[in-house]
Design an enzyme around this catalytic site. Structure first.
Site, PDB file in Angstrom:
ATOM      1  N   SER A   1      17.591  -0.969  16.194  1.00 19.42           N
ATOM      2  CA  SER A   1      16.237  -0.679  16.643  1.00 19.42           C
ATOM      3  C   SER A   1      16.097  -1.180  18.073  1.00 19.42           C
ATOM      4  O   SER A   1      16.723  -2.166  18.462  1.00 19.42           O
ATOM      5  CB  SER A   1      15.195  -1.369  15.759  1.00 19.42           C
ATOM      6  OG  SER A   1      13.898  -1.275  16.315  1.00 19.42           O
TER       7      SER A   1
ATOM      8  N   TYR B   1      11.845  -9.113  12.134  1.00 19.75           N
ATOM      9  CA  TYR B   1      12.417  -7.791  12.370  1.00 19.75           C
ATOM     10  C   TYR B   1      13.259  -7.765  13.633  1.00 19.75           C
ATOM     11  O   TYR B   1      14.392  -7.254  13.630  1.00 19.75           O
ATOM     12  CB  TYR B   1      11.299  -6.747  12.460  1.00 19.75           C
ATOM     13  CG  TYR B   1      11.811  -5.332  12.536  1.00 19.75           C
ATOM     14  CD1 TYR B   1      12.404  -4.731  11.432  1.00 19.75           C
ATOM     15  CD2 TYR B   1      11.692  -4.593  13.705  1.00 19.75           C
ATOM     16  CE1 TYR B   1      12.875  -3.425  11.485  1.00 19.75           C
ATOM     17  CE2 TYR B   1      12.153  -3.289  13.779  1.00 19.75           C
ATOM     18  CZ  TYR B   1      12.745  -2.710  12.674  1.00 19.75           C
ATOM     19  OH  TYR B   1      13.223  -1.424  12.736  1.00 19.75           O
TER      20      TYR B   1
END
Length: 262
Positions: A140, A153
């Site tokens: 990501s 995250y």
């Protein structure tokens, strides 16, 4: 010769389903992995995918023995995959000052980072022995710089990016490749809960098309869409003070204990 085989985790929704659909259109056999077995079956039936071209494996990637067993079952039932895509992931905001959020932090790392390595592990020796194949880790752009409220995250995806880079070096010369593909903002159930603007938001189908092309081209690292790659590089170059001021006051991702955005 049988059609090539792709093993995809997180195949019950979002990016996983879009990737499965793209590989299916290209004539690949599918090994679909997720916790929700019925949802994968319903999706495959709705797509009109013939029963002899896919198998479903119920597994939780955050539980090492669970995903390892799914990998072994795939080897026995379908053979050695040509491509393994570690796509399963979760995204939840955390507050380090809250004790319960540390448990959430551990779950995010177990799913997004350790789960990726556990997904690849059963297939490394068979692929190396065959001398071909590719591992694809879905990272990501959030793994490039830490965002306030996104500690778990961001940390998990930064670790996943570094892990894939390490694995790529370890497998150099074996005929087995490793691709790291970092999505920007994709319109999935995960991102629909976000409280902030999401520039260059993509449909899952568009991401899958570009990710398929990148994997087939043997790309070692790529950001999709490319515009988010430019944004990420610029953010990486910003001095810490300027970066911190730029992010000050930005809405944070909802925590597990909070209701999602309407």
């Amino acid at each position: 010769m049988p059609a090539p085989l792709v093993f995809i985790t997180g195949a019950s929704s979002g990016l996983g389903q879009a990737l499965a659909a793209r590989y299916h259109r290209a004539g690949w056999r599918l090994a679909l992995v997720a916790r929700r077995e019925s949802e994968m079956k319903n999706w495959a039936d709705a797509q009109g995918i013939s029963a002899d071209s896919y198998e479903i494996y119920s597994a939780d990637v955050s539980v090492i023995d669970s995903i390892a067993a799914a990998g072994q079952a795939c080897l026995q039932r379908q053979g050695v995959p040509d491509v393994v895509i570690a796509n399963a992931g979760i995204s939840v905001g955390v507050d380090t000052a809250v004790r319960a959020d540390i448990d959430v932090f551990a779950r995010v790392l177990a799913t997004n980072t350790v789960g990726m390595a556990a997904t690849f592990q059963p297939f490394i020796a068979p692929m190396v022995q065959r001398g071909s194949g590719r591992f694809v880790g879905i990272g990501s752009v959030a793994g490039i710089r830490g965002l306030p409220g996104h500690g778990a995250y961001c940390a998990s995806k930064a670790a996943a990016i570094s892990y894939c880079e390490s694995l790529r070096g370890e497998l150099r010369g074996t005929g087995v490749g490793v691709s790291t593909i970092c999505p920007g903002y994709i319109d999935t159930p995960l991102t629909r809960q976000n409280r902030y603007r999401m520039p260059f938001l993509m449909r899952p189908e568009d991401f899958a098309e570009r990710a398929f092309a990148a994997e087939r081209a043997g790309v070692s690292y790529g950001v999709i869409p490319w515009q988010m790659g430019v944004v990420a590089k610029l953010l990486r170059l910003l001095p810490n003070g300027l970066f911190d001021r730029l992010l000050a006051g930005r809405p944070r991702k909802h925590r597990q204990a909070e209701p999602p955005a309407p």
